[in-house]
Scaffold this motif. Sequence first.
Motif, PDB file in Angstrom:
ATOM      1  N   GLN A  46      35.417  53.718  33.344  1.00 56.19           N
ATOM      2  CA  GLN A  46      34.789  52.326  33.304  1.00 56.19           C
ATOM      3  C   GLN A  46      35.687  51.269  33.502  1.00 56.19           C
ATOM      4  OE1 GLN A  46      33.989  53.258  28.992  1.00 56.19           O
ATOM      5  NE2 GLN A  46      34.806  51.165  28.617  1.00 56.19           N
ATOM      6  N   PRO A  47      35.309  49.872  33.948  1.00 58.26           N
ATOM      7  CA  PRO A  47      36.282  48.987  34.040  1.00 58.26           C
ATOM      8  C   PRO A  47      37.124  48.606  32.848  1.00 58.26           C
ATOM      9  CG  PRO A  47      34.318  48.302  34.791  1.00 58.26           C
ATOM     10  CD  PRO A  47      33.885  49.463  34.175  1.00 58.26           C
ATOM     11  N   ARG A  49      39.284  45.997  30.782  1.00 57.87           N
ATOM     12  CA  ARG A  49      40.167  44.623  30.790  1.00 57.87           C
ATOM     13  C   ARG A  49      41.338  44.793  30.334  1.00 57.87           C
ATOM     14  NH1 ARG A  49      36.982  41.758  33.835  1.00 57.87           N
ATOM     15  NH2 ARG A  49      37.897  39.903  32.841  1.00 57.87           N
ATOM     16  N   ASP A 158      43.733  43.930  34.470  1.00 51.91           N
ATOM     17  CA  ASP A 158      42.413  44.683  34.630  1.00 51.91           C
ATOM     18  C   ASP A 158      42.474  46.050  35.401  1.00 51.91           C
ATOM     19  OD1 ASP A 158      41.165  42.518  33.196  1.00 51.91           O
ATOM     20  OD2 ASP A 158      40.739  41.696  34.996  1.00 51.91           O
ATOM     21  N   ASN A 160      40.425  48.856  37.513  1.00 51.88           N
ATOM     22  CA  ASN A 160      39.246  49.286  38.121  1.00 51.88           C
ATOM     23  C   ASN A 160      38.521  50.684  37.632  1.00 51.88           C
ATOM     24  OD1 ASN A 160      38.853  46.597  39.366  1.00 51.88           O
ATOM     25  ND2 ASN A 160      40.067  47.440  40.982  1.00 51.88           N
ATOM     26  N   ILE A 161      37.207  50.760  37.565  1.00 53.50           N
ATOM     27  CA  ILE A 161      36.585  52.208  37.436  1.00 53.50           C
ATOM     28  C   ILE A 161      37.076  53.086  38.619  1.00 53.50           C
ATOM     29  CG2 ILE A 161      34.636  51.771  38.977  1.00 53.50           C
ATOM     30  CD1 ILE A 161      32.987  53.226  36.765  1.00 53.50           C
ATOM     31  N   GLU A 163      40.274  53.983  38.929  1.00 52.94           N
ATOM     32  CA  GLU A 163      41.800  53.666  39.259  1.00 52.94           C
ATOM     33  C   GLU A 163      42.353  54.642  38.490  1.00 52.94           C
ATOM     34  OE1 GLU A 163      44.748  49.827  39.053  1.00 52.94           O
ATOM     35  OE2 GLU A 163      42.661  49.612  39.207  1.00 52.94           O
TER      36      GLU A 163
END
Length: 340
Positions: A46-47, A49, A158, A160-161, A163
């Motif tokens: 999931q992203p 933060r 941040d 990313n999904i 990554e």
Amino acid sequence: MSPIRRSRLGLKSLTCIAYHGFEIPSNAPFELKPSPGKGWGAFATQPIRKGFLILTEKPVFVIKKPHEEITEGDIRSAFARLTPGQKKQFLCLRDNGSTPFTSMESALSENSFATSSSMASPVHGLYLLHSRFNHSCLPNCEIPETKTEAVRSFATRDINIGEEIRFCYEPTFQCRTVYERHEALRFVCDCNACLPGSFQRASNMRRRLTRGLQYLTIGHDLDGQNHGTSPAIIFDARLKAAAENLEIPLSARLIYNLLAMALQEEEGLMNDLLIARFKPSILATVSLFSTARYARIARLAMTQETWVDKFSIASRLWGLADRADVLFSSNLPRSRQLSV
Ligand SMILES: C[S@@+](CC[C@H](N)C(=O)[O-])C[C@H]1O[C@@H](n2cnc3c(N)ncnc32)[C@H](O)[C@@H]1O
């Protein structure tokens, strides 16, 4: 085929598909899977933060000894005390996701973190999940030093999904060139700072400079030693002596500190944890100016948005001697805490 076989550790080992059996908390924002060229790794599901707590993990076991004193016997005793489920997971550990470890010691050293910064009471813990995180010299995650047994990882930007979540295995790498880093790692990292190209060349220069700036402000090199000529960090003998005697004037000290931060910002290493670590000492330096005009410039520098801008304003102080310079250098124990 029987799922049980003798491993090279001489223990009964499960023929498990590496790491599929590991228990990942249901709310953890990552999965474990192969990472091309790096065995297995952790990938964001999931992203995530910047600043987010990725994982808090307790060790499977701890050994309260300096790393070099830990024996195969210590690890076998710790292993014997594990629950059957923990033993099963331990036996799933593979050297970089493929071959079984040849000894308990190598299994521990590839999968452990030192959790006490106190030299008097070193603790090494075995962590199944955080040990799956691969290294990057330009990381997106940090695992801060801790005095508790549980280790925690935070996103430093941040993510990313999809990554990969990677942290830097060695904090002094912010001051080491690609050659020095690879020599210490004993594998070749594939991050932007390591791949040949213009970023790598600029990165080497930034990291080398940061090391010199640190020497100038702390008065010694990364290993806590004063170095002669090998490797030469500060070439100017008088400047080097001034650094080692903590006689660098406040104005230069502030400028060096801010330049070091600006270089880290430029390198892509700036994050809230780094700021929390270094900003208090920089603010302390700012508070020491006793000449009103210099103090105003130093305070103005600190109000700037970026570290490059802070550095740029502080540069107006270059070459100016403050009345507090003498006080500072004669107050060695206190001043040693005031540098990057
Ligand atoms: C603690 S393990 C990390 C997880 C490991 N990849 C696995 O499959 O279990 C450390 C090992 O991962 C590999 N590794 C970690 N970061 C790497 C990188 N940036 N490039 C290549 N290999 C890496 C190296 O073999 C290193 O010794």
